[in-house]
Motif scaffolding. Structure first.
Motif: not given
Length: 193
Positions: A22, A25-26, A28-31, A185
């Protein structure tokens, strides 16, 4: 930001794994660029040999190089007997070492105060526990906080050290675990903003 995420739990179905995924993923989603290491999956050798085997191990070389270059660190593990699992202790011994994470001034025989070499702005340590907080603090005084905050990370120059403990995992409901995953997260995204 380059972030190194280290997971130390042997069971792929563990809540520790769920937390790690989790958070990964969080971030990586923020760059963020996340170097993810499941020490058991990688079959990291935790035995410190003290000879050429340590220096020749490609995984050791990779982890040391990543640690030296990382700006953020996340470590996730259970509380086992007030300590990290042996796998993670071996990782600390081999990776968070002199010349990579700290050094002593010329002429210092190792008895002085080292200079931290890590460029880590922030570190997050996430633990799971089956010991209620009241008992943990009254009986054991939270040894993991001392290990990470005082004995390892600050020693290497890490300024901001956060720690989050999720407890009591045994017997927790799916709803409680989902809330904890959300908290983990959110905390990671806040720290590494």
């Amino acid at each position: 930001m380059n972030i190194m995420l280290v997971l130390a739990h042997p069971n792929k179905n563990s809540f520790n794994h769920a937390i790690a995924l989790r958070i990964r993923e969080g971030l990586e989603a923020q760059g963020h660029i996340v170097s993810f290491h499941d020490l058991y999956e990688e079959t990291f050798d935790p035995v410190l040999y003290g000879d050429e085997r340590d220096l020749l191990d490609p995984l050791v070389r990779q982890h040391r190089a990543e640690l030296a270059a990382t700006e953020g660190l996340v470590i996730i593990h259970p509380n086992w007997w007030g300590q990290p699992p042996a796998m993670l202790k071996g990782w600390i011994d081999k990776i968070i070492c002199e010349g990579v994470a700290y050094r002593f001034n010329t002429g210092d025989d190792g008895s002085g105060i080292p200079e931290g070499l890590l460029h880590i702005r922030s570190a997050l340590v996430v633990n799971t526990s089956n010991t209620p907080e009241v008992r943990e603090l009254s009986a054991f005084k939270d040894p993991l906080d001392t290990i990470w905050r005082s004995c390892v990370l600050a020693y290497c120059g890490v300024q901001e050290i956060r720690r989050k403990v999720f407890r009591v995992v045994a017997g927790s409901t799916n709803a409680q675990r989902e809330k904890w995953l959300w908290e983990a997260e959110r905390l990671a995204l806040y720290i590494f903003r």
